[in-house]
Motif scaffolding. Structure first.
Motif, PDB file in Angstrom:
ATOM      1  N   UNK A  92      47.293  -4.214   0.840  1.00 42.19           N
ATOM      2  CA  UNK A  92      46.788  -4.459  -0.504  1.00 42.19           C
ATOM      3  C   UNK A  92      46.452  -5.939  -0.573  1.00 42.19           C
ATOM      4  N   UNK A  93      45.220  -6.258  -0.973  1.00 42.45           N
ATOM      5  CA  UNK A  93      44.771  -7.641  -0.994  1.00 42.45           C
ATOM      6  C   UNK A  93      44.972  -8.266  -2.371  1.00 42.45           C
ATOM      7  N   UNK A  94      45.137  -9.574  -2.364  1.00 39.84           N
ATOM      8  CA  UNK A  94      45.182 -10.313  -3.618  1.00 39.84           C
ATOM      9  C   UNK A  94      43.799 -10.285  -4.257  1.00 39.84           C
ATOM     10  N   UNK A  95      43.706 -10.426  -5.585  1.00 38.85           N
ATOM     11  CA  UNK A  95      42.396 -10.403  -6.256  1.00 38.85           C
ATOM     12  C   UNK A  95      41.438 -11.433  -5.676  1.00 38.85           C
ATOM     13  N   UNK A  96      40.162 -11.057  -5.590  1.00 38.02           N
ATOM     14  CA  UNK A  96      39.131 -11.930  -5.039  1.00 38.02           C
ATOM     15  C   UNK A  96      38.598 -12.846  -6.135  1.00 38.02           C
ATOM     16  N   UNK A  97      38.333 -14.090  -5.788  1.00 38.36           N
ATOM     17  CA  UNK A  97      37.709 -15.023  -6.716  1.00 38.36           C
ATOM     18  C   UNK A  97      36.224 -14.718  -6.814  1.00 38.36           C
ATOM     19  N   UNK A  98      35.753 -14.432  -8.021  1.00 37.35           N
ATOM     20  CA  UNK A  98      34.328 -14.134  -8.206  1.00 37.35           C
ATOM     21  C   UNK A  98      33.464 -15.319  -7.803  1.00 37.35           C
ATOM     22  N   UNK A  99      33.854 -16.514  -8.191  1.00 35.64           N
ATOM     23  CA  UNK A  99      33.042 -17.692  -7.879  1.00 35.64           C
ATOM     24  C   UNK A  99      32.938 -17.911  -6.381  1.00 35.64           C
ATOM     25  N   UNK A 100      34.058 -17.779  -5.666  1.00 32.47           N
ATOM     26  CA  UNK A 100      34.043 -17.994  -4.224  1.00 32.47           C
ATOM     27  C   UNK A 100      33.182 -16.955  -3.521  1.00 32.47           C
ATOM     28  N   UNK A 101      33.281 -15.690  -3.967  1.00 29.77           N
ATOM     29  CA  UNK A 101      32.488 -14.641  -3.323  1.00 29.77           C
ATOM     30  C   UNK A 101      31.003 -14.846  -3.579  1.00 29.77           C
ATOM     31  N   UNK A 102      30.637 -15.167  -4.816  1.00 32.44           N
ATOM     32  CA  UNK A 102      29.226 -15.385  -5.124  1.00 32.44           C
ATOM     33  C   UNK A 102      28.680 -16.552  -4.316  1.00 32.44           C
ATOM     34  N   UNK A 103      29.439 -17.622  -4.195  1.00 30.97           N
ATOM     35  CA  UNK A 103      28.976 -18.765  -3.392  1.00 30.97           C
ATOM     36  C   UNK A 103      28.756 -18.358  -1.933  1.00 30.97           C
ATOM     37  N   UNK A 104      29.631 -17.514  -1.414  1.00 32.11           N
ATOM     38  CA  UNK A 104      29.486 -17.078  -0.029  1.00 32.11           C
ATOM     39  C   UNK A 104      28.224 -16.235   0.142  1.00 32.11           C
ATOM     40  N   UNK A 105      27.970 -15.321  -0.791  1.00 27.86           N
ATOM     41  CA  UNK A 105      26.770 -14.483  -0.701  1.00 27.86           C
ATOM     42  C   UNK A 105      25.521 -15.340  -0.837  1.00 27.86           C
ATOM     43  N   UNK A 106      25.559 -16.312  -1.754  1.00 26.60           N
ATOM     44  CA  UNK A 106      24.414 -17.211  -1.910  1.00 26.60           C
ATOM     45  C   UNK A 106      24.142 -17.992  -0.624  1.00 26.60           C
ATOM     46  N   UNK A 216      20.325 -20.571 -15.994  1.00 29.05           N
ATOM     47  CA  UNK A 216      20.311 -20.099 -14.613  1.00 29.05           C
ATOM     48  C   UNK A 216      21.721 -19.697 -14.190  1.00 29.05           C
ATOM     49  N   UNK A 217      21.792 -19.032 -13.052  1.00 30.44           N
ATOM     50  CA  UNK A 217      23.084 -18.557 -12.550  1.00 30.44           C
ATOM     51  C   UNK A 217      23.943 -19.714 -12.074  1.00 30.44           C
ATOM     52  N   UNK A 218      25.244 -19.557 -12.275  1.00 33.77           N
ATOM     53  CA  UNK A 218      26.212 -20.525 -11.761  1.00 33.77           C
ATOM     54  C   UNK A 218      27.503 -19.781 -11.438  1.00 33.77           C
ATOM     55  N   UNK A 219      27.944 -19.785 -10.172  1.00 32.66           N
ATOM     56  CA  UNK A 219      29.160 -19.045  -9.820  1.00 32.66           C
ATOM     57  C   UNK A 219      30.346 -19.471 -10.681  1.00 32.66           C
ATOM     58  N   UNK A 220      31.091 -18.508 -11.132  1.00 30.81           N
ATOM     59  CA  UNK A 220      32.262 -18.782 -11.951  1.00 30.81           C
ATOM     60  C   UNK A 220      33.066 -17.520 -12.159  1.00 30.81           C
ATOM     61  N   UNK A 221      34.005 -17.579 -13.088  1.00 35.80           N
ATOM     62  CA  UNK A 221      34.862 -16.426 -13.353  1.00 35.80           C
ATOM     63  C   UNK A 221      34.047 -15.316 -14.018  1.00 35.80           C
ATOM     64  N   UNK A 222      34.145 -14.110 -13.460  1.00 38.15           N
ATOM     65  CA  UNK A 222      33.447 -12.952 -14.036  1.00 38.15           C
ATOM     66  C   UNK A 222      34.426 -11.786 -14.071  1.00 38.15           C
ATOM     67  N   UNK A 285      25.436 -13.706 -14.398  1.00 37.28           N
ATOM     68  CA  UNK A 285      24.117 -13.690 -13.750  1.00 37.28           C
ATOM     69  C   UNK A 285      24.255 -13.978 -12.259  1.00 37.28           C
ATOM     70  N   UNK A 286      25.120 -14.915 -11.902  1.00 37.98           N
ATOM     71  CA  UNK A 286      25.327 -15.220 -10.485  1.00 37.98           C
ATOM     72  C   UNK A 286      25.856 -13.998  -9.739  1.00 37.98           C
ATOM     73  N   UNK A 287      26.756 -13.253 -10.378  1.00 36.55           N
ATOM     74  CA  UNK A 287      27.301 -12.057  -9.749  1.00 36.55           C
ATOM     75  C   UNK A 287      26.216 -10.990  -9.595  1.00 36.55           C
ATOM     76  N   UNK A 288      25.371 -10.829 -10.620  1.00 35.27           N
ATOM     77  CA  UNK A 288      24.280  -9.859 -10.539  1.00 35.27           C
ATOM     78  C   UNK A 288      23.276 -10.244  -9.453  1.00 35.27           C
ATOM     79  N   UNK A 289      22.964 -11.539  -9.341  1.00 32.07           N
ATOM     80  CA  UNK A 289      22.045 -11.987  -8.299  1.00 32.07           C
ATOM     81  C   UNK A 289      22.642 -11.738  -6.910  1.00 32.07           C
ATOM     82  N   UNK A 290      23.956 -11.941  -6.781  1.00 31.60           N
ATOM     83  CA  UNK A 290      24.615 -11.675  -5.506  1.00 31.60           C
ATOM     84  C   UNK A 290      24.504 -10.198  -5.143  1.00 31.60           C
ATOM     85  N   UNK A 291      24.627  -9.331  -6.139  1.00 31.83           N
ATOM     86  CA  UNK A 291      24.466  -7.897  -5.881  1.00 31.83           C
ATOM     87  C   UNK A 291      23.054  -7.587  -5.414  1.00 31.83           C
TER      88      UNK A 291
END
Length: 310
Positions: A92-106, A216-222, A285-291
């Motif tokens: 079982x993994x710890x919760x993922x940071x939305x900002x960190x994941x979006x930055x990685x996808x970007x 514009x999009x900016x990675x952060x808490x989602x 928006x950053x999360x949607x763009x990452x998707x």
């Protein structure tokens, strides 16, 4: 920790256990980590202890206990490890940071998920398998055996279009005969093929509409996008499993999951009424763009275009 990091963490745990003398034998270059089946323990599971036990000359459950202890001690992204059956590790993994994941996808763009590093259906399935394998650094694996399109289906490219026909050929295991139905031509959300492409177009439209509203999009808490965040985090692991099993249908299923999560989430992205754009809107928006990036990358691996408009 995102799910794709888990397999690398397990390899590190094996290597350190061997280096420290807790285990003997060979250190695998990669290990299989897959989503736990319904009713199973944890979120993800790996048979690595069974794989290592033979060369270590230890019982698999003993090997599993060693690895579980190391993983819990050394990897902050793992919340718990449970040993089941003959020696399966369940995580079982710890919760993922939305900002960190979006930055990685970007940062990775349509190469997010890539590992560091002659009949009609065969001409569709084998190149897709090869592209998925290459995304994981696998080369030279024997091509999978591919069941042909049934004669009764006739010229499926002419009947359904190249991409829709390819989707039907890729969404079932290569050894099974694909099914072609009028649903492939449906242009609404009852069609999985349509939903995947439509979701990508929606991601692009959200960016355009946001620009019109001056933000514009900016990675952060989602936090309200947890379902979308989860499937985006799982994408690299799905690619690794699809390559390992030569199973592009795993990728098609996951793209549907990403599309559905994005379509459920999209209504939260833009301000409503007199609402002003906020940090939450920029993060959504950053999360949607990452998707959208993940959908485009997945479709490219399958040999399909990702349309900006439908």
């Amino acid at each position: 920790m995102i799910p794709a990091d888990l397999s690398h963490a397990v390899v590190r745990a094996v290597r350190r256990a061997v280096e420290d003398g807790e285990l003997a034998g060979d250190v695998p270059e990669r290990v299989v980590v897959e989503r736990t089946r319904p009713g199973g323990a944890g979120e993800y599971a790996s048979p690595v202890a069974l794989q290592v036990a033979k060369s270590a000359r230890r019982e698999p459950r003993e090997v599993a206990r060693v690895l579980a202890g190391r993983l819990l001690a050394d990897e902050s992204g793992i919340e718990s490890v449970e040993i089941t059956g003959p020696g399966f590790l369940n995580f079982t993994l710890a919760p993922v940071s939305a900002a960190a994941l979006v930055r990685q996808i970007r940062a990775r763009g349509d190469r997010y998920g890539y590992a560091p590093g002659a009949d009609l259906r065969g001409s569709v399935v084998r190149p897709a398998v090869r592209r998925i394998e290459e995304s994981q650094g696998i080369a030279g694996a024997p091509a999978p055996r591919v069941a042909p399109v049934a004669r009764r289906d006739g010229d499926v490219v002419a009947a359904y279009g190249a991409d829709a026909a390819a989707w039907a050929m890729l969404c079932v295991p290569a050894r099974e005969t694909p099914s072609f139905t009028p649903g492939l031509l449906v242009q609404d959300e009852s069609s999985e093929f349509f939903r995947v492409r439509y979701a990508h177009a929606r991601a692009r439209a959200l960016r355009t509409n946001a620009a019109g509203l001056g933000f514009r999009a900016e990675p952060g808490d989602a936090a309200d996008g947890r379902a979308l965040l989860r499937v985006l985090a799982e994408y690299p692991l799905v690619l690794e499993a699809a390559a390992h099993h030569q199973a592009p249908e795993r990728l098609t299923r996951h793209l549907v999951a990403v599309a559905d999560a994005l379509l459920d989430f999209q209504h939260l992205v833009l301000p409503q009424g007199d609402e002003k754009p906020s940090a939450a809107h920029r993060a959504r928006l950053a999360l949607a763009e990452a998707a959208g990036t993940v959908l485009a990358g997945g479709l490219a691996l399958l040999g399909m275009d990702a349309p900006d408009f439908l």
